[in-house]
Design an enzyme around this catalytic site. Structure first.
Site, PDB file in Angstrom:
ATOM      1  N   SER A 157      -8.354  40.802  12.860  1.00 41.24           N
ATOM      2  CA  SER A 157      -7.817  40.205  11.651  1.00 41.24           C
ATOM      3  C   SER A 157      -8.512  40.900  10.488  1.00 41.24           C
ATOM      4  O   SER A 157      -9.736  40.863  10.380  1.00 41.24           O
ATOM      5  CB  SER A 157      -8.134  38.700  11.650  1.00 41.24           C
ATOM      6  OG  SER A 157      -7.816  38.134  10.396  1.00 41.24           O
ATOM      7  N   LYS A 176      -3.778  42.388  12.570  1.00 37.13           N
ATOM      8  CA  LYS A 176      -3.279  41.302  11.713  1.00 37.13           C
ATOM      9  C   LYS A 176      -3.841  41.551  10.327  1.00 37.13           C
ATOM     10  O   LYS A 176      -5.034  41.833  10.182  1.00 37.13           O
ATOM     11  CB  LYS A 176      -3.743  39.966  12.279  1.00 37.13           C
ATOM     12  CG  LYS A 176      -3.806  38.799  11.310  1.00 37.13           C
ATOM     13  CD  LYS A 176      -4.057  37.504  12.063  1.00 37.13           C
ATOM     14  CE  LYS A 176      -4.965  36.568  11.294  1.00 37.13           C
ATOM     15  NZ  LYS A 176      -5.274  35.351  12.064  1.00 37.13           N
ATOM     16  N   LYS A 180      -4.095  39.989   6.297  1.00 30.78           N
ATOM     17  CA  LYS A 180      -3.936  38.785   5.493  1.00 30.78           C
ATOM     18  C   LYS A 180      -3.030  39.107   4.319  1.00 30.78           C
ATOM     19  O   LYS A 180      -3.138  40.191   3.726  1.00 30.78           O
ATOM     20  CB  LYS A 180      -5.306  38.339   4.968  1.00 30.78           C
ATOM     21  CG  LYS A 180      -6.252  37.892   6.067  1.00 30.78           C
ATOM     22  CD  LYS A 180      -5.827  36.546   6.631  1.00 30.78           C
ATOM     23  CE  LYS A 180      -6.882  35.989   7.571  1.00 30.78           C
ATOM     24  NZ  LYS A 180      -6.489  34.666   8.098  1.00 30.78           N
ATOM     25  N   ASP A 198      -0.833  37.109   8.174  1.00 30.13           N
ATOM     26  CA  ASP A 198      -1.300  35.716   8.110  1.00 30.13           C
ATOM     27  C   ASP A 198      -1.427  35.331   6.635  1.00 30.13           C
ATOM     28  O   ASP A 198      -2.175  35.955   5.880  1.00 30.13           O
ATOM     29  CB  ASP A 198      -2.666  35.601   8.816  1.00 30.13           C
ATOM     30  CG  ASP A 198      -3.178  34.160   8.888  1.00 30.13           C
ATOM     31  OD1 ASP A 198      -2.503  33.251   8.359  1.00 30.13           O
ATOM     32  OD2 ASP A 198      -4.260  33.954   9.484  1.00 30.13           O
ATOM     33  N   GLU A 244       2.016  34.312  10.438  1.00 30.23           N
ATOM     34  CA  GLU A 244       1.162  33.154  10.720  1.00 30.23           C
ATOM     35  C   GLU A 244       1.041  32.252   9.494  1.00 30.23           C
ATOM     36  O   GLU A 244       0.728  32.724   8.394  1.00 30.23           O
ATOM     37  CB  GLU A 244      -0.212  33.677  11.153  1.00 30.23           C
ATOM     38  CG  GLU A 244      -1.199  32.624  11.601  1.00 30.23           C
ATOM     39  CD  GLU A 244      -2.507  33.254  12.095  1.00 30.23           C
ATOM     40  OE1 GLU A 244      -2.532  34.469  12.402  1.00 30.23           O
ATOM     41  OE2 GLU A 244      -3.507  32.524  12.153  1.00 30.23           O
ATOM     42  N   ASP A 272      -0.942  28.029  12.703  1.00 34.62           N
ATOM     43  CA  ASP A 272      -2.393  27.975  12.852  1.00 34.62           C
ATOM     44  C   ASP A 272      -2.844  26.618  12.295  1.00 34.62           C
ATOM     45  O   ASP A 272      -2.968  25.636  13.037  1.00 34.62           O
ATOM     46  CB  ASP A 272      -3.017  29.170  12.093  1.00 34.62           C
ATOM     47  CG  ASP A 272      -4.542  29.139  11.990  1.00 34.62           C
ATOM     48  OD1 ASP A 272      -5.158  28.145  12.381  1.00 34.62           O
ATOM     49  OD2 ASP A 272      -5.137  30.122  11.484  1.00 34.62           O
ATOM     50  N   LYS A 281      -7.249  27.422  18.092  1.00 36.77           N
ATOM     51  CA  LYS A 281      -8.659  27.554  17.714  1.00 36.77           C
ATOM     52  C   LYS A 281      -9.399  26.353  18.284  1.00 36.77           C
ATOM     53  O   LYS A 281      -8.991  25.206  18.059  1.00 36.77           O
ATOM     54  CB  LYS A 281      -8.815  27.607  16.192  1.00 36.77           C
ATOM     55  CG  LYS A 281      -8.338  28.917  15.574  1.00 36.77           C
ATOM     56  CD  LYS A 281      -8.489  28.929  14.072  1.00 36.77           C
ATOM     57  CE  LYS A 281      -8.008  30.273  13.507  1.00 36.77           C
ATOM     58  NZ  LYS A 281      -7.860  30.210  12.036  1.00 36.77           N
ATOM     59  N   GLY A 325      -9.644  33.185  15.400  1.00 40.97           N
ATOM     60  CA  GLY A 325     -11.078  33.336  15.147  1.00 40.97           C
ATOM     61  C   GLY A 325     -11.450  32.676  13.838  1.00 40.97           C
ATOM     62  O   GLY A 325     -10.595  32.466  12.968  1.00 40.97           O
TER      63      GLY A 325
END
Ligand code: OSB
Ligand code: MG
Length: 369
Positions: A136, A162, A164, A189, A214, A239, A263, A291
Protein backbone atom coordinates in the site's frame (compact mmCIF):
# COMPACT_ATOMS: atom_id res chain seq x y z
CA UNK A 1 -5.91 -21.71 29.94
CA UNK A 2 -5.87 -19.24 32.83
CA UNK A 3 -4.73 -15.70 32.08
CA UNK A 4 -2.87 -14.38 35.14
CA UNK A 5 -1.77 -10.94 33.91
CA UNK A 6 -2.33 -8.53 31.05
CA UNK A 7 0.61 -6.16 30.53
CA UNK A 8 0.05 -3.00 28.53
CA UNK A 9 2.80 -1.00 26.92
CA UNK A 10 2.90 1.95 24.60
CA UNK A 11 5.87 2.21 22.29
CA UNK A 12 6.88 4.95 19.84
CA UNK A 13 8.29 3.80 16.54
CA UNK A 14 9.28 6.27 13.81
CA UNK A 15 8.39 5.29 10.23
CA UNK A 16 11.21 5.26 7.67
CA UNK A 17 8.95 7.25 5.32
CA UNK A 18 5.74 9.14 6.15
CA UNK A 19 2.48 7.41 5.27
CA UNK A 20 -0.29 9.63 3.94
CA UNK A 21 -3.93 8.76 3.32
CA UNK A 22 -6.97 10.91 2.57
CA UNK A 23 -7.40 11.34 6.34
CA UNK A 24 -3.86 12.43 7.21
CA UNK A 25 -0.13 11.83 7.40
CA UNK A 26 1.67 9.60 9.93
CA UNK A 27 5.38 9.97 10.61
CA UNK A 28 5.73 8.13 13.90
CA UNK A 29 3.60 5.29 15.22
CA UNK A 30 2.35 5.18 18.77
CA UNK A 31 1.65 1.49 19.27
CA UNK A 32 -0.05 -0.26 22.14
CA UNK A 33 1.30 -3.76 22.82
CA UNK A 34 -0.28 -6.40 25.02
CA UNK A 35 1.57 -9.22 26.73
CA UNK A 36 -0.58 -11.88 28.40
CA UNK A 37 0.80 -14.43 30.83
CA UNK A 38 -0.79 -17.63 32.05
CA UNK A 39 -0.52 -19.32 35.41
CA UNK A 40 2.06 -21.80 34.00
CA UNK A 41 4.53 -19.09 32.99
CA UNK A 42 3.58 -19.00 29.31
CA UNK A 43 3.21 -15.71 27.45
CA UNK A 44 1.69 -14.32 24.30
CA UNK A 45 1.88 -10.99 22.46
CA UNK A 46 -0.72 -8.91 20.71
CA UNK A 47 -0.72 -5.50 19.04
CA UNK A 48 -3.48 -2.92 19.03
CA UNK A 49 -3.99 -1.55 15.52
CA UNK A 50 -5.60 1.71 16.68
CA UNK A 51 -3.94 4.79 15.22
CA UNK A 52 -2.60 7.99 16.78
CA UNK A 53 -5.96 9.73 16.45
CA UNK A 54 -9.63 8.87 15.69
CA UNK A 55 -9.29 9.40 11.93
CA UNK A 56 -9.41 5.92 10.37
CA UNK A 57 -12.07 4.86 12.87
CA UNK A 58 -13.30 6.07 16.25
CA UNK A 59 -10.75 4.11 18.27
CA UNK A 60 -7.26 5.45 18.87
CA UNK A 61 -4.31 4.61 21.10
CA UNK A 62 -5.66 6.53 24.09
CA UNK A 63 -9.16 4.99 24.04
CA UNK A 64 -7.70 1.53 23.56
CA UNK A 65 -5.35 2.05 26.50
CA UNK A 66 -8.03 3.26 28.90
CA UNK A 67 -10.62 0.71 27.74
CA UNK A 68 -8.21 -2.16 28.31
CA UNK A 69 -6.86 -0.75 31.58
CA UNK A 70 -10.29 0.04 33.07
CA UNK A 71 -12.51 -2.68 31.67
CA UNK A 72 -11.23 -5.34 29.28
CA UNK A 73 -8.10 -6.44 31.15
CA UNK A 74 -10.09 -7.25 34.26
CA UNK A 75 -12.59 -9.31 32.27
CA UNK A 76 -9.98 -11.84 31.19
CA UNK A 77 -7.54 -11.86 34.12
CA UNK A 78 -8.12 -14.77 36.50
CA UNK A 79 -10.62 -16.44 34.17
CA UNK A 80 -10.21 -20.03 33.10
CA UNK A 81 -11.13 -20.49 29.44
CA UNK A 82 -11.11 -23.71 27.41
CA UNK A 83 -9.59 -21.93 24.42
CA UNK A 84 -8.63 -18.60 22.89
CA UNK A 85 -11.81 -18.56 20.79
CA UNK A 86 -13.68 -17.92 24.06
CA UNK A 87 -11.79 -14.72 24.99
CA UNK A 88 -14.13 -12.64 22.81
CA UNK A 89 -17.14 -13.78 24.85
CA UNK A 90 -15.55 -12.71 28.14
CA UNK A 91 -15.47 -9.12 26.84
CA UNK A 92 -18.95 -9.04 25.31
CA UNK A 93 -20.46 -6.58 27.81
CA UNK A 94 -18.23 -3.88 26.31
CA UNK A 95 -19.73 -2.56 23.11
CA UNK A 96 -17.45 -1.73 20.21
CA UNK A 97 -13.76 -1.12 20.99
CA UNK A 98 -12.86 -4.01 18.73
CA UNK A 99 -9.25 -2.93 18.28
CA UNK A 100 -8.75 -2.88 22.05
CA UNK A 101 -10.39 -6.31 22.32
CA UNK A 102 -8.31 -7.70 19.45
CA UNK A 103 -5.07 -6.68 21.14
CA UNK A 104 -5.93 -8.93 24.09
CA UNK A 105 -7.56 -11.67 22.04
CA UNK A 106 -4.72 -12.06 19.56
CA UNK A 107 -2.19 -12.19 22.43
CA UNK A 108 -4.19 -15.07 23.90
CA UNK A 109 -4.07 -16.94 20.58
CA UNK A 110 -0.28 -16.56 20.50
CA UNK A 111 -0.10 -17.83 24.08
CA UNK A 112 -2.36 -20.78 23.33
CA UNK A 113 -0.52 -21.78 20.14
CA UNK A 114 2.76 -21.68 22.08
CA UNK A 115 1.28 -23.86 24.81
CA UNK A 116 0.30 -26.36 22.13
CA UNK A 117 3.70 -26.12 20.43
CA UNK A 118 1.95 -25.14 17.18
CA UNK A 119 2.60 -22.29 14.76
CA UNK A 120 -0.31 -19.88 15.17
CA UNK A 121 -1.28 -20.17 11.51
CA UNK A 122 -1.78 -23.93 11.86
CA UNK A 123 -3.68 -23.49 15.12
CA UNK A 124 -6.04 -21.06 13.34
CA UNK A 125 -6.69 -23.57 10.56
CA UNK A 126 -4.50 -22.02 7.88
CA UNK A 127 -4.21 -23.91 4.61
CA UNK A 128 -1.06 -22.42 3.06
CA UNK A 129 2.48 -21.94 4.33
CA UNK A 130 3.17 -19.02 2.00
CA UNK A 131 1.07 -15.91 1.47
CA UNK A 132 0.93 -13.44 -1.42
CA UNK A 133 2.18 -9.98 -0.58
CA UNK A 134 1.24 -6.58 -1.97
CA UNK A 135 2.07 -3.03 -0.92
CA UNK A 136 0.00 0.00 0.00
CA UNK A 137 1.68 3.19 -1.15
CA UNK A 138 0.58 6.43 0.43
CA UNK A 139 -0.01 9.82 -1.15
CA UNK A 140 3.36 11.33 -2.12
CA UNK A 141 4.57 14.91 -2.51
CA UNK A 142 4.78 14.54 -6.29
CA UNK A 143 3.52 12.09 -8.94
CA UNK A 144 7.15 11.38 -9.85
CA UNK A 145 7.88 10.26 -6.30
CA UNK A 146 4.92 7.88 -6.50
CA UNK A 147 6.08 6.39 -9.81
CA UNK A 148 9.54 5.87 -8.37
CA UNK A 149 8.13 4.08 -5.32
CA UNK A 150 6.02 1.79 -7.48
CA UNK A 151 9.05 0.97 -9.62
CA UNK A 152 11.00 0.06 -6.51
CA UNK A 153 8.25 -2.16 -5.03
CA UNK A 154 7.74 -3.98 -8.33
CA UNK A 155 11.49 -4.62 -8.52
CA UNK A 156 11.29 -6.08 -5.01
CA UNK A 157 8.74 -8.60 -6.32
CA UNK A 158 5.47 -7.42 -4.73
CA UNK A 159 2.46 -8.97 -6.45
CA UNK A 160 0.15 -5.98 -6.48
CA UNK A 161 0.27 -2.26 -5.96
CA UNK A 162 -2.32 -0.28 -4.04
CA UNK A 163 -2.19 3.49 -4.16
CA UNK A 164 -4.05 5.90 -1.95
CA UNK A 165 -6.32 8.44 -3.60
CA UNK A 166 -8.13 11.58 -2.43
CA UNK A 167 -9.81 14.48 -4.25
CA UNK A 168 -7.04 16.19 -6.22
CA UNK A 169 -4.87 13.03 -6.22
CA UNK A 170 -6.98 10.56 -8.18
CA UNK A 171 -7.83 10.33 -11.86
CA UNK A 172 -4.71 12.01 -13.21
CA UNK A 173 -2.50 10.03 -10.88
CA UNK A 174 -4.05 6.71 -11.89
CA UNK A 175 -3.65 7.78 -15.51
CA UNK A 176 0.07 8.46 -14.99
CA UNK A 177 0.58 5.17 -13.18
CA UNK A 178 -1.22 3.20 -15.88
CA UNK A 179 0.72 4.96 -18.63
CA UNK A 180 3.98 3.85 -17.05
CA UNK A 181 2.82 0.41 -15.81
CA UNK A 182 0.07 -0.73 -18.21
CA UNK A 183 -0.37 -4.29 -17.00
CA UNK A 184 0.43 -4.46 -13.27
CA UNK A 185 -2.15 -5.55 -10.70
CA UNK A 186 -3.26 -2.15 -9.47
CA UNK A 187 -5.93 -0.94 -7.07
CA UNK A 188 -6.84 2.29 -5.26
CA UNK A 189 -7.94 3.06 -1.69
CA UNK A 190 -9.89 6.27 -0.98
CA UNK A 191 -10.40 5.83 2.79
CA UNK A 192 -13.88 7.33 2.54
CA UNK A 193 -12.90 10.56 0.79
CA UNK A 194 -15.83 10.66 -1.66
CA UNK A 195 -19.63 10.67 -1.89
CA UNK A 196 -22.15 9.43 -4.42
CA UNK A 197 -21.93 12.87 -6.05
CA UNK A 198 -18.53 11.69 -7.37
CA UNK A 199 -19.95 8.76 -9.34
CA UNK A 200 -18.69 10.27 -12.60
CA UNK A 201 -15.10 10.09 -11.34
CA UNK A 202 -15.51 6.41 -10.51
CA UNK A 203 -17.04 5.75 -13.92
CA UNK A 204 -13.94 7.27 -15.49
CA UNK A 205 -11.72 5.10 -13.33
CA UNK A 206 -13.39 2.04 -14.91
CA UNK A 207 -11.20 2.31 -17.99
CA UNK A 208 -7.99 1.63 -16.07
CA UNK A 209 -8.75 -2.01 -15.28
CA UNK A 210 -8.25 -1.64 -11.55
CA UNK A 211 -8.56 -4.82 -9.47
CA UNK A 212 -10.85 -2.94 -7.10
CA UNK A 213 -11.63 0.40 -5.43
CA UNK A 214 -11.33 0.25 -1.65
CA UNK A 215 -13.75 2.14 0.59
CA UNK A 216 -14.58 5.06 -1.73
CA UNK A 217 -17.55 6.31 0.33
CA UNK A 218 -18.36 6.99 3.98
CA UNK A 219 -16.73 4.85 6.67
CA UNK A 220 -20.12 4.11 8.21
CA UNK A 221 -21.98 3.48 4.99
CA UNK A 222 -22.90 0.34 3.10
CA UNK A 223 -26.02 1.41 1.27
CA UNK A 224 -24.41 4.05 -0.96
CA UNK A 225 -21.55 1.67 -1.76
CA UNK A 226 -24.16 -0.72 -3.16
CA UNK A 227 -25.62 2.13 -5.23
CA UNK A 228 -22.15 3.02 -6.53
CA UNK A 229 -21.36 -0.62 -7.36
CA UNK A 230 -24.48 -0.77 -9.55
CA UNK A 231 -23.11 2.13 -11.58
CA UNK A 232 -19.49 1.07 -12.10
CA UNK A 233 -17.68 -2.01 -13.40
CA UNK A 234 -14.66 -1.92 -11.08
CA UNK A 235 -15.28 -4.12 -8.01
CA UNK A 236 -15.90 -2.23 -4.76
CA UNK A 237 -13.91 -3.50 -1.77
CA UNK A 238 -14.99 -2.56 1.74
CA UNK A 239 -12.51 -1.84 4.53
CA UNK A 240 -13.77 0.68 7.15
CA UNK A 241 -17.42 -0.48 6.86
CA UNK A 242 -16.82 -4.10 7.93
CA UNK A 243 -16.67 -4.79 11.68
CA UNK A 244 -18.12 -8.29 11.87
CA UNK A 245 -19.28 -11.32 9.93
CA UNK A 246 -22.78 -9.83 10.10
CA UNK A 247 -21.54 -6.67 8.38
CA UNK A 248 -19.88 -8.86 5.75
CA UNK A 249 -23.10 -10.82 5.21
CA UNK A 250 -25.14 -7.62 4.88
CA UNK A 251 -22.66 -5.97 2.53
CA UNK A 252 -22.59 -8.99 0.26
CA UNK A 253 -26.37 -9.37 0.34
CA UNK A 254 -27.05 -5.78 -0.77
CA UNK A 255 -24.23 -5.78 -3.34
CA UNK A 256 -22.05 -3.25 -1.52
CA UNK A 257 -18.84 -5.30 -1.83
CA UNK A 258 -17.39 -7.77 -4.30
CA UNK A 259 -14.21 -8.04 -2.23
CA UNK A 260 -13.58 -7.58 1.50
CA UNK A 261 -10.47 -6.34 3.28
CA UNK A 262 -10.14 -8.07 6.67
CA UNK A 263 -8.22 -6.36 9.46
CA UNK A 264 -7.77 -8.17 12.75
CA UNK A 265 -8.23 -5.05 14.85
CA UNK A 266 -11.25 -3.75 12.99
CA UNK A 267 -13.18 -7.01 13.41
CA UNK A 268 -12.02 -7.79 16.97
CA UNK A 269 -9.38 -10.50 16.69
CA UNK A 270 -8.72 -13.91 15.19
CA UNK A 271 -12.01 -15.60 16.11
CA UNK A 272 -14.00 -12.77 14.51
CA UNK A 273 -11.73 -12.73 11.48
CA UNK A 274 -12.30 -16.47 11.05
CA UNK A 275 -16.05 -15.79 10.99
CA UNK A 276 -15.73 -13.03 8.40
CA UNK A 277 -13.55 -15.30 6.28
CA UNK A 278 -16.09 -18.14 6.59
CA UNK A 279 -19.02 -15.96 5.48
CA UNK A 280 -17.06 -14.63 2.51
CA UNK A 281 -15.82 -18.07 1.46
CA UNK A 282 -19.38 -19.40 1.55
CA UNK A 283 -20.53 -16.47 -0.59
CA UNK A 284 -17.57 -16.70 -2.99
CA UNK A 285 -16.33 -13.25 -2.04
CA UNK A 286 -12.51 -13.09 -2.01
CA UNK A 287 -10.87 -11.54 1.04
CA UNK A 288 -7.39 -10.19 1.71
CA UNK A 289 -5.53 -9.00 4.76
CA UNK A 290 -5.30 -5.26 5.27
CA UNK A 291 -2.52 -3.51 7.17
CA UNK A 292 -2.38 -0.76 9.79
CA UNK A 293 1.34 0.07 9.73
CA UNK A 294 1.92 -2.66 12.30
CA UNK A 295 5.10 -3.47 14.11
CA UNK A 296 6.38 -7.02 13.78
CA UNK A 297 3.92 -8.39 16.34
CA UNK A 298 0.82 -7.26 14.47
CA UNK A 299 2.49 -8.18 11.19
CA UNK A 300 3.10 -11.76 12.41
CA UNK A 301 -0.57 -12.05 13.44
CA UNK A 302 -1.60 -10.76 10.00
CA UNK A 303 0.54 -13.40 8.31
CA UNK A 304 -1.08 -16.15 10.37
CA UNK A 305 -4.58 -14.91 9.51
CA UNK A 306 -3.70 -14.65 5.80
CA UNK A 307 -3.12 -18.41 5.60
CA UNK A 308 -6.89 -19.07 5.99
CA UNK A 309 -8.49 -20.51 2.85
CA UNK A 310 -10.53 -17.48 1.81
CA UNK A 311 -7.52 -15.13 1.63
CA UNK A 312 -7.04 -15.62 -2.11
CA UNK A 313 -5.81 -12.13 -3.04
CA UNK A 314 -2.46 -10.49 -2.16
CA UNK A 315 -2.75 -8.45 1.04
CA UNK A 316 -1.16 -5.28 2.43
CA UNK A 317 1.25 -7.26 4.62
CA UNK A 318 4.80 -6.56 3.48
CA UNK A 319 8.39 -6.58 4.76
CA UNK A 320 9.31 -4.96 8.09
CA UNK A 321 12.10 -3.04 6.32
CA UNK A 322 9.52 -0.97 4.38
CA UNK A 323 8.44 0.61 7.68
CA UNK A 324 11.13 0.36 10.33
CA UNK A 325 14.90 0.78 10.49
CA UNK A 326 14.71 -2.04 13.04
CA UNK A 327 11.61 -4.07 13.89
CA UNK A 328 10.76 -5.30 17.39
CA UNK A 329 10.70 -8.97 16.42
CA UNK A 330 13.53 -11.29 15.46
CA UNK A 331 13.63 -12.35 12.70
CA UNK A 332 11.77 -9.45 11.06
CA UNK A 333 9.24 -10.09 8.26
CA UNK A 334 10.90 -10.57 4.89
CA UNK A 335 9.46 -11.04 1.41
CA UNK A 336 10.75 -13.38 -1.31
CA UNK A 337 11.70 -12.21 -4.80
CA UNK A 338 8.30 -13.58 -5.94
CA UNK A 339 6.42 -11.36 -3.50
CA UNK A 340 5.53 -14.04 -0.97
CA UNK A 341 5.94 -14.32 2.79
CA UNK A 342 6.54 -17.70 4.43
CA UNK A 343 4.48 -18.48 7.49
CA UNK A 344 6.84 -19.53 10.28
CA UNK A 345 7.41 -23.08 11.56
CA UNK A 346 8.00 -22.01 15.16
CA UNK A 347 5.21 -22.03 17.76
CA UNK A 348 2.86 -19.06 18.15
CA UNK A 349 3.54 -15.96 16.06
CA UNK A 350 6.84 -17.65 15.22
CA UNK A 351 9.37 -14.93 15.95
CA UNK A 352 10.85 -13.62 19.18
CA UNK A 353 9.90 -10.25 20.61
CA UNK A 354 13.11 -8.24 21.13
CA UNK A 355 12.42 -7.24 24.73
CA UNK A 356 15.46 -5.02 25.10
CA UNK A 357 14.34 -3.00 22.10
CA UNK A 358 10.72 -2.90 23.28
CA UNK A 359 11.94 -1.64 26.68
CA UNK A 360 13.91 1.11 24.97
CA UNK A 361 10.89 2.21 22.96
CA UNK A 362 8.35 1.97 25.82
CA UNK A 363 6.87 5.29 26.97
CA UNK A 364 4.37 3.83 29.46
CA UNK A 365 3.56 0.51 31.00
CA UNK A 366 0.76 -0.90 33.14
CA UNK A 367 0.09 -4.31 34.60
CA UNK A 368 -3.41 -5.68 35.10
CA UNK A 369 -3.74 -8.62 37.50
O1 OSB B 1 -6.97 1.89 4.64
O2 OSB B 1 -5.79 0.16 4.45
C1 OSB B 1 -5.96 1.28 4.93
C2 OSB B 1 -2.87 2.33 6.92
C3 OSB B 1 -3.45 2.97 7.99
C4 OSB B 1 -4.81 3.09 8.03
C5 OSB B 1 -5.61 2.56 7.00
C6 OSB B 1 -5.02 1.89 5.94
C7 OSB B 1 -3.63 1.81 5.89
C8 OSB B 1 -2.91 1.21 4.78
C9 OSB B 1 -1.51 0.77 5.08
O3 OSB B 1 -3.32 1.14 3.65
C10 OSB B 1 -1.30 -0.68 4.98
C11 OSB B 1 0.06 -1.03 5.54
O4 OSB B 1 1.02 -0.91 4.80
O5 OSB B 1 0.13 -1.43 6.71
MG1 MG C 1 -8.17 0.74 3.38
Amino acid sequence: MLISTVELREIRLPLIHFFETSFGRTTERSILLVRVRDADGGEGWGECTAGEGPFYCDEWTETAWSTIAKFLGGMVVGREVPGAERIWGLMRSVRGHRMAKAAIETACWDLEAKRLGLPLWKHLGGVRAEIASGVSIGIQDTPEALLEKIECELAAGYQRIKIKIKPGWDLQIVERVRERFPSISLMVDANSAYTLADVQLFRELDRFGLMMIEQPLAYDDMFDHAELQRQIATPVCLDESIHSSEDARHAIRIGAAKVINVKLGRVGGHAQAQQVEAVCRRENIPVWCGGMLESGIGRAHNIAMSTLGGFTLPGDVSASSRYWSEDIIEPPVTVSANGTIRAPDKPGIGSEVDLARVDELTVRKEMIG
